[in-house]
Design an enzyme around this catalytic site. Structure first.
Site, PDB file in Angstrom:
ATOM      1  N   GLU A 172       9.137   9.280 -16.586  1.00  0.00           N
ATOM      2  CA  GLU A 172       7.686   9.475 -16.852  1.00  0.00           C
ATOM      3  C   GLU A 172       7.328   9.166 -18.105  1.00  0.00           C
ATOM      4  O   GLU A 172       6.136   8.640 -18.262  1.00  0.00           O
ATOM      5  CB  GLU A 172       7.536  11.066 -16.608  1.00  0.00           C
ATOM      6  CG  GLU A 172       7.830  11.403 -15.082  1.00  0.00           C
ATOM      7  CD  GLU A 172       8.130  12.948 -15.058  1.00  0.00           C
ATOM      8  OE1 GLU A 172       6.824  13.703 -14.945  1.00  0.00           O
ATOM      9  OE2 GLU A 172       9.231  13.632 -15.294  1.00  0.00           O
ATOM     10  N   HIS A 219       0.898  -1.391  -0.007  1.00  0.00           N
ATOM     11  CA  HIS A 219      -0.021   0.101   0.105  1.00  0.00           C
ATOM     12  C   HIS A 219       0.748   1.337   0.004  1.00  0.00           C
ATOM     13  O   HIS A 219       0.381   2.427   0.543  1.00  0.00           O
ATOM     14  CB  HIS A 219      -0.972  -0.036   1.305  1.00  0.00           C
ATOM     15  CG  HIS A 219      -1.711  -1.277   1.527  1.00  0.00           C
ATOM     16  ND1 HIS A 219      -2.824  -1.542   1.052  1.00  0.00           N
ATOM     17  CD2 HIS A 219      -1.336  -2.159   2.086  1.00  0.00           C
ATOM     18  CE1 HIS A 219      -3.104  -2.842   1.288  1.00  0.00           C
ATOM     19  NE2 HIS A 219      -2.357  -3.321   2.117  1.00  0.00           N
ATOM     20  N   SER A 261      14.436  22.363 -15.032  1.00  0.00           N
ATOM     21  CA  SER A 261      13.562  23.136 -15.537  1.00  0.00           C
ATOM     22  C   SER A 261      13.850  24.593 -16.021  1.00  0.00           C
ATOM     23  O   SER A 261      15.034  24.932 -15.732  1.00  0.00           O
ATOM     24  CB  SER A 261      12.562  23.426 -14.291  1.00  0.00           C
ATOM     25  OG  SER A 261      11.700  24.541 -14.398  1.00  0.00           O
ATOM     26  N   LYS A 321      15.517  22.177 -10.077  1.00  0.00           N
ATOM     27  CA  LYS A 321      14.932  21.161 -10.556  1.00  0.00           C
ATOM     28  C   LYS A 321      15.825  19.892 -11.378  1.00  0.00           C
ATOM     29  O   LYS A 321      16.536  20.413 -12.155  1.00  0.00           O
ATOM     30  CB  LYS A 321      13.551  21.270 -11.313  1.00  0.00           C
ATOM     31  CG  LYS A 321      12.582  21.995 -10.419  1.00  0.00           C
ATOM     32  CD  LYS A 321      11.662  21.087  -9.844  1.00  0.00           C
ATOM     33  CE  LYS A 321      10.548  20.729 -10.814  1.00  0.00           C
ATOM     34  NZ  LYS A 321       9.615  19.770  -9.884  1.00  0.00           N
TER      35      LYS A 321
END
Ligand code: ARG
Length: 464
Positions: free
Chosen positions: A295, A161, A282, A288
Site C-alpha cells: 500500500e 477491466h 492489526s 489480519k
C-alpha cells in the site's frame, strides 16, 4: 568584519545582518548538507585546476586540498557544526576551511561562483542517484525473473477491466514488469548520459577572465565534457526534471504492481501469499495480515509526481540565468529519490518472498469462460468460419453455459452442435487452460515456451 552584523562571505557592502525571517527563508543548509561530499569533490577538482593553470600557487592548492579532506572527514564523522547564518553547504564548507587553513581558503572561490558550484554539486548528486535507481531497478528485475522462471508454466487468469479475460502464465505476468522496469532503467540511463556535462567554470553566469581549464575539471569529476554555454550551465535544472520524470514513471509501475499484490493477497483472491517480513497485523483483528508495504509503495508515487510538478512549476517562467527560486529544487529531488529507493527496495523484498498459490490461480484461470476466445479461434481454424461469426456462435455457447451454471468444457456435444452443426468433439481439446496458454506461441505471447525463451534471454544479463 563582524559576522553578527553582516555576512562574512558576501557582506562587504552590507551594514546590517539579515532579519531572522530573512535568514530562515534564505538558508538551505538544513537540506543541502546532503551535497557535502559532492561540494568538496567539486572544490577539490576546482582547486587542482587552479593550481595546474597557475592561477593559484601549488602551496595554496595543497593547503586547500588537505583542508577540504579534513572538512569532509569532520562531516562524515558527524562532528561538523553546520551554521544557518552561513546559509548553505558551500559557505559552511568554505568557512570551516578558513578556520583550518586561513587565508588560502579565500582563494578557492577564484573563478567560480556559488551558481556554478551548486549546479555542479547537484548534478553530481543526481547523477549518483540515477546509478542508485538503476541498481535498485535491477535488483527488482532479478527477483521478478526468479518468479517468472519458477512459474513459467503456472496458469493464472489474465484480466482486462479486472474481469477474467484469457488464461496467462504467472511467468508471463512477472516478465511484463521486467520489461517495464527495463524501460525505466533506460530512462535513468538516458537522463544520466544527457546530464553528464559539467557546469563548473561557468562562474556566476558569464564565464570568467581567469585562464581556467574547464575540460580538466569536467574530466576530474567524471563528466563527459564541460557544458557549452555558461548561462545554460548555471540556470537549467532540466537534469533534475528528467530524473524526477523517470522516477515518476518508475514509481507508477511500482504502484500498479503494488495494487496487484494488494488485490491478489485478499481472502477473495488468494492468488499470492505475502511474506510476514513485508506484512503487518492489526491491533484489534487478530486474523489480519495487511499488505502495508504494498500500500505504501502504491502511495509513494504521489509524492514523486508531486515533486516533479513542484519543480516544473518552480522553473517555469524563470528568466536566465540563476535565480534563488532554484534553491527550491533540492528538497523535492531528495524526497523523491528517497521515496523511489525505498519503494524499490520494499518491492524487491516482497517480490522475492511472495508465494503464488498455483491451485487457486489455476481454478481462477478456468473460471469466467476464460477459454471462450480459444473456442472462437477453433471455429475459425477447424470450420473456416469468419471470426465475427465464430464470435457470435461462441457467445451463444457462453450464454448457454451461464444459464446452466457450468463452464464451457461441461457443455455436451449436442449443446455445442445446437449452436453450430459443424462442431466436433475435437473442440474440447482447446477448452482447457493449459492448452489455451500453450497455444499462444505468437512472439511476445503467454505460452510457457515463449516465457522460458524470454527468461533465458534475460538470464544472459542476470545469471541465476
Ligand atoms: N544555496 C543556493 C542554491 O541552492 C546556492 C546558490 C546561491 N547563489 C546565489 N547567487 N545566491 O541555489
Amino acid at each position: 568584519m563582524d559576522k553578527k552584523t553582516s555576512n562574512a562571505m558576501w557582506g562587504g557592502r552590507f551594514a546590517a545582518g539579515p532579519d531572522a525571517v530573512m535568514e530562515a527563508i534564505n538558508a538551505s543548509i538544513g537540506f543541502d548538507r546532503r551535497l557535502a561530499a559532492q561540494d568538496i569533490e567539486a572544490s577539490r577538482a576546482h582547486a587542482a585546476m587552479l593550481g595546474a593553470t597557475g592561477i593559484l600557487s601549488l602551496s595554496d592548492v595543497e593547503a586547500i586540498r588537505e583542508g577540504l579532506l579534513t572538512v569532509l572527514s569532520e562531516i562524515e564523522a558527524g562532528e561538523f557544526v553546520f551554521s544557518t547564518a552561513l546559509e548553505d553547504i558551500h559557505m559552511n564548507v568554505e568557512s570551516r576551511l578558513r578556520e583550518l587553513i586561513g587565508e588560502a581558503a579565500g582563494r578557492l572561490h577564484t573563478a567560480r561562483s556559488r551558481n556554478d558550484q551548486v549546479a555542479t554539486d547537484f548534478r553530481l548528486w543526481v547523477r549518483g542517484q540515477c546509478d542508485a535507481a538503476i541498481g535498485g531497478i535491477e535488483a527488482l528485475m532479478r527477483a521478478l525473473l526468479a518468479q517468472a522462471e519458477a512459474g513459467a508454466e503456472m496458469v493464472m487468469p489474465g484480466f482486462t477491466h479486472l474481469q477474467v479475460a484469457q488464461p496467462v502464465t504467472w511467468g508471463h505476468h512477472m516478465l511484463a514488469y521486467v520489461e517495464m522496469l527495463d524501460r525505466d532503467r533506460g530512462r535513468f540511463r538516458d537522463a544520466r548520459a544527457r546530464m553528464n556535462e559539467c557546469p563548473l567554470g561557468a562562474a556566476a553566469l558569464a564565464g570568467t577572465g581567469f585562464p581556467i581549464d574547464r575540460h580538466m575539471t569536467a574530466e576530474a569529476l567524471g563528466f563527459a565534457r564541460p557544458m557549452a554555454n555558461s548561462l545554460d550551465a548555471v540556470s537549467d535544472r532540466d537534469f533534475a526534471l528528467e530524473f524526477l520524470s523517470a522516477s515518476s514513471v518508475c514509481a507508477t509501475h511500482l504502484s500498479r504492481m503494488a495494487e496487484e499484490l494488494v488485490i491478489w493477497s485478499t481472502a477473495q483472491f488468494r492468488f499470492v501469499t505475502l511474506s510476514d517480513r513485508f506484512s503487518t497485523g492489526s491491533s484489534i483483528m487478530p486474523q489480519k495480515k495487511n499488505p502495508d508495504a504494498a500500500e505504501l509503495i502504491r502511495a509513494k508515487v504521489g509524492r514523486i509526481n508531486g515533486a516533479l510538478v513542484a519543480l516544473l512549476t518552480v522553473m517555469k517562467g524563470l528568466p536566465l540565468a540563476y535565480s534563488k527560486d532554484m534553491q527550491e529544487d533540492k528538497e523535492q529531488v531528495f524526497d523523491a529519490a528517497d521515496s523511489l529507493m525505498l519503494a524499490l527496495a520494499a518491492m524487491t523484498g516482497m517480490a522475492a518472498d511472495m508465494a503464488p498459490n498455483a491451485e487457486r490461480l489455476r481454478v481462477a484461470a478456468a473460471s469466467g469462460f476464460s477459454t471462450a476466445t480459444d473456442l472462437a479461434d477453433w471455429l475459425v481454424r477447424a470450420l473456416g468460419l469468419p471470426f465475427r461469426e465464430a464470435h457470435h456462435v461462441t457467445g451463444a455457447l457462453v450464454k448457454r453455459a451461464e444459464e446452466r451454471g457450468v463452464d464451457l468444457p461441461e457443455l455436451s456435444l449436442a449443446e455445442m452442435r445446437a449452436a453450430h452443426p459443424g462442431i466436433t468433439d475435437e473442440v474440447y481439446a482447446v477448452l482447457g487452460v493449459e492448452n489455451s496458454v500453450a497455444s499462444r506461441r505468437s512472439f511476445g505471447g503467454t505460452a510457457p515456451a515463449g516465457v522460458r525463451e524470454r527468461v533465458a534471454a534475460w538470464r544472459a544479463e542476470f545469471p541465476a
